[in-house]
Design an enzyme around this catalytic site. Structure first.
Site, PDB file in Angstrom:
ATOM      1  N   ASP A 171      -3.105   4.492  -2.657  1.00 30.52           N
ATOM      2  CA  ASP A 171      -3.708   5.239  -1.582  1.00 30.52           C
ATOM      3  C   ASP A 171      -4.358   6.656  -2.358  1.00 30.52           C
ATOM      4  O   ASP A 171      -3.646   7.213  -2.577  1.00 30.52           O
ATOM      5  CB  ASP A 171      -3.294   5.469  -0.268  1.00 30.52           C
ATOM      6  CG  ASP A 171      -3.864   5.649   0.659  1.00 30.52           C
ATOM      7  OD1 ASP A 171      -5.050   5.028   1.034  1.00 30.52           O
ATOM      8  OD2 ASP A 171      -3.849   7.025   1.224  1.00 30.52           O
ATOM      9  N   GLU A 213      -6.743   3.966  -5.685  1.00 33.66           N
ATOM     10  CA  GLU A 213      -7.924   3.491  -4.751  1.00 33.66           C
ATOM     11  C   GLU A 213      -8.125   5.309  -4.771  1.00 33.66           C
ATOM     12  O   GLU A 213      -7.598   6.097  -5.005  1.00 33.66           O
ATOM     13  CB  GLU A 213      -7.753   3.682  -3.625  1.00 33.66           C
ATOM     14  CG  GLU A 213      -9.086   3.900  -2.886  1.00 33.66           C
ATOM     15  CD  GLU A 213      -8.666   4.934  -1.174  1.00 33.66           C
ATOM     16  OE1 GLU A 213      -9.515   4.365  -0.440  1.00 33.66           O
ATOM     17  OE2 GLU A 213      -7.856   5.953  -1.384  1.00 33.66           O
ATOM     18  N   ASP A 219       1.227  -1.459  -0.244  1.00 33.45           N
ATOM     19  CA  ASP A 219       0.090  -0.170  -0.052  1.00 33.45           C
ATOM     20  C   ASP A 219       0.773   1.219  -0.084  1.00 33.45           C
ATOM     21  O   ASP A 219       1.829   1.298   0.990  1.00 33.45           O
ATOM     22  CB  ASP A 219      -0.639  -0.044   1.292  1.00 33.45           C
ATOM     23  CG  ASP A 219      -1.913   0.463   1.598  1.00 33.45           C
ATOM     24  OD1 ASP A 219      -1.799   1.497   0.508  1.00 33.45           O
ATOM     25  OD2 ASP A 219      -3.658   0.165   1.949  1.00 33.45           O
ATOM     26  N   HIS A 278     -10.827  -1.623   4.579  1.00 32.43           N
ATOM     27  CA  HIS A 278     -11.054  -1.726   6.117  1.00 32.43           C
ATOM     28  C   HIS A 278     -11.521   0.029   6.021  1.00 32.43           C
ATOM     29  O   HIS A 278     -11.722   0.207   7.181  1.00 32.43           O
ATOM     30  CB  HIS A 278      -9.129  -1.688   6.087  1.00 32.43           C
ATOM     31  CG  HIS A 278      -8.681  -0.626   5.173  1.00 32.43           C
ATOM     32  ND1 HIS A 278      -8.074  -0.978   3.688  1.00 32.43           N
ATOM     33  CD2 HIS A 278      -8.063   1.032   5.117  1.00 32.43           C
ATOM     34  CE1 HIS A 278      -7.703   0.621   3.095  1.00 32.43           C
ATOM     35  NE2 HIS A 278      -7.454   0.978   4.245  1.00 32.43           N
ATOM     36  N   ASP A 279     -11.859   0.606   5.757  1.00 31.10           N
ATOM     37  CA  ASP A 279     -12.673   1.666   5.318  1.00 31.10           C
ATOM     38  C   ASP A 279     -14.170   1.706   5.441  1.00 31.10           C
ATOM     39  O   ASP A 279     -15.104   1.993   5.706  1.00 31.10           O
ATOM     40  CB  ASP A 279     -12.420   2.427   4.608  1.00 31.10           C
ATOM     41  CG  ASP A 279     -11.258   3.134   4.251  1.00 31.10           C
ATOM     42  OD1 ASP A 279     -10.299   3.053   5.354  1.00 31.10           O
ATOM     43  OD2 ASP A 279     -10.559   2.987   3.176  1.00 31.10           O
TER      44      ASP A 279
END
Ligand code: GLC
Length: 564
Positions: A207, A259, A100, A333-334
């Site tokens: 990200d 993302e 990431d 995870h969000d």
């Protein structure tokens, strides 16, 4: 180490939230040796790549997405030696590691920001610094330069006395945004990616990468409220910066995913068309906002399935028409857990309840659409939302801010807790449920985030190798993705399930003579299905025991007709 050259269209990515996956030393936090110890489990599932969320040194204001050193391992997660071991051991099993990259912002603890604050002009030019509005001169902050609000609530600007300026932070105040117009910043970011590539990493997740190119002129968002994401998303130089990053880091052809916050179809096609040499695929989030009342994440509504269908149709068919490629996912995870979100609240952990049907239906849908499926840790077990009884159990900065904001808006404590329980990112961050033991087999110590009570029923020990379990269903879907050309490569077209099935989403996949028809019901009641042109076609997969009834879908049923 075995060379991993996998076609991402035939691959399955498994996301590991490092902090919550497996704790090898009893300190309550997951770590790298913990992941290595679970590689056989991941190989059994059939994962091709593991995306690891950030494990770099960080003050953890945003759980590691506030990076203080991009090229090191935070001691709480292990050592560089542990990392090398993980890469090697994964490689032996044909699994590639994806990292990431959080390159839109650093932490305030990053050396670049600290040197900027210490007065080094070179590093001041790494960040987006402005004078205050109405300031009378040096030392007087005045007001924030614009009305922009950050993603977690409050102004997107923070006054830094040592700089005598305001700095921009699109997320938490501890996450100052980097200035990508500065060529030195771009080169430094490419160096970070190259560093990890040279250590044997096989892919990258970037990200909020579509927020790196800010508008030429930074000015107020019109109207009241300062939601600035849409203004910043897919900015003027983003495609150019991405191409440059990919080329300089030497990662063209590796599996990469961006993302993309508040993005659009046109830009995602450009991010992911192979001929543009940007990324392999993109995450977009429109389909996960269909239960936001009036577009507000912190206002509850039932999921609007016709909106969901329209969004998926336009992204599936649109990306295909433009030659782009989607990342397919419900959870990360969000996000709260999709199985809870879309209605799987009954019979948790047991065969035959809505929990089982919803979990399997969602899995079938995401594995059979066009794109690359992502499994978020615990999805394959049917992990549910946390269901915490107190706000004190939450850790996430966004959730805590939202709770305060809801109380300020006049909600009672119970009401605010209900909303946070439905929407908190912590729902996706609870410890992985390996066993029914008190620490869920995740830790022998005290877990950093409380284990949901459902772990007593929903856990790997109860599911791996058990016929009919959620895990075995996922395993079958992974195998199908690996083996079937029509699943990996076929065209997609959405179908009309008919007026009596308003909460059904149906589509077909075709390749040459092959045709698969998929129908997924988001309805808690049975409904009648229009003719989808699959008379006489064999049933490839369902999520109920036995054969589906002709022309009817049972609650949350998923049926796939055709031959793979
Ligand atoms: C991404 C991450 C999220 C983080 C944010 C800021 O959206 O997935 O967890 O808070 O970026 O880095």
């Amino acid at each position: 180490m075995a060379e991993i050259e996998k076609d991402f269209r035939r691959s399955v990515v498994y996301q590991i939230y490092v902090k919550s996956f497996c704790d090898s030393n009893g300190d309550g936090l997951g770590d790298l040796p913990g992941i290595t110890s679970k590689l056989d489990y991941l190989a059994t599932l059939g994962a091709d790549y593991l995306w690891l969320t950030p494990f770099y040194p960080s003050p953890q204001r945003d759980n590691g997405y506030d990076v203080a050193d991009y090229c090191a391992v935070d001691p709480r997660y292990g050592t560089m030696g542990d990392f090398d071991e993980l890469v090697a051991a994964a490689g032996e099993r044909g699994i590639g590691i994806m990292l990431d990259m959080v390159l839109c912002h650093t932490s305030v603890d990053h050396e670049w920001f600290r040197r900027a604050c210490a007065g080094e002009r070179r590093y001041q030019a790494y960040y987006i610094l402005r004078d205050g509005r109405g300031s009378s001169g040096p030392g007087d902050p005045g007001e924030p330069p614009t009305n922009w609000e950050c993603a977690f609530g409050g102004s997107a600007w923070r006054w830094e006395p040592r700089l005598g300026k305001w700095y921009l932070h699109m997320h938490d105040p501890s996450q100052p945004d980097l200035d990508w117009t500065n060529p030195e910043v771009r080169a430094a970011c490419a160096d970070v990616v190259r560093f990890w590539r040279e250590r044997g990493v096989r892919g990258f997740r970037f990200d909020v990468i579509n927020l790196i190119s800010k508008p030429e002129v930074i000015e107020d968002v019109p109207g009241s409220g300062g939601a600035c994401r849409a203004l910043v998303a897919d900015g003027p130089h983003v495609h150019e910066y991405l191409r440059e990053l990919v080329e300089r880091a030497g990662i063209d052809g590796m599996v990469t995913v961006g993302e993309m916050a508040s993005t659009d179809l046109e830009n995602c096609i450009r991010y992911t068309r192979p001929e543009d040499h940007e990324l392999s695929m993109s995450f977009s989030f429109h389909h996960l906002k269909v239960d936001y009342a009036g577009g507000d994440k912190w206002a509850l509504a039932d999921p609007d399935i016709s909106a969901l269908r329209d969004i998926l149709r336009s992204w599936q068919e649109g990306m295909q028409a433009g030659g782009g490629w989607n990342a397919l996912f419900w959870d990360n995870h969000d996000q709260p857990r999709a199985v809870t979100r879309f209605g799987g609240r009954e019979g948790i952990g047991e065969r035959g309840g809505s929990w089982e049907h919803v979990g399997k239906m969602l899995a079938a849908m995401s594995f059979l659409m066009k794109g690359t499926p992502y499994v978020f840790e615990g999805d394959e077990l049917g992990m549910t939302n946390a269901g915490y009884d107190s706000i004190d159990k939450f850790d996430d900065v966004e959730s805590k801010n939202a709770y305060r904001m809801l109380l300020e808006r006049g909600a009672t404590r119970e009401e605010a807790l209900d909303v946070v329980n439905e929407r908190s990112r912590d729902n996706g961050r609870t410890p992985m449920q390996w066993t029914a033991e008190p620490g869920a087999g995740f830790t022998t110590g005290t877990p950093w985030l409380a284990v949901p009570a459902t772990h007593a029923l929903v856990n790997a020990e109860a599911e791996v190798g058990v016929e009919g379990s959620m895990f075995e269903y996922y395993r079958r879907l992974v195998a199908l993705r690996h083996a079937s050309d029509v699943v990996a490569l076929g065209d997609v077209r959405f179908l009309d399930a008919g007026p009596a099935a308003p909460r059904v989403i149906a589509f077909e996949r075709t390749l040459g003579e092959k045709r698969l028809v998929v129908a997924c019901s988001f309805d808690g009641a049975s409904c009648e299905l229009a003719d989808l042109g699959c008379d006489g076609m064999p049933v490839l997969l369902g999520n109920y025991d036995g054969v589906p009834a002709a022309g009817v879908l049972r609650p949350y049923e998923a049926v796939v007709w055709g031959e793979a």
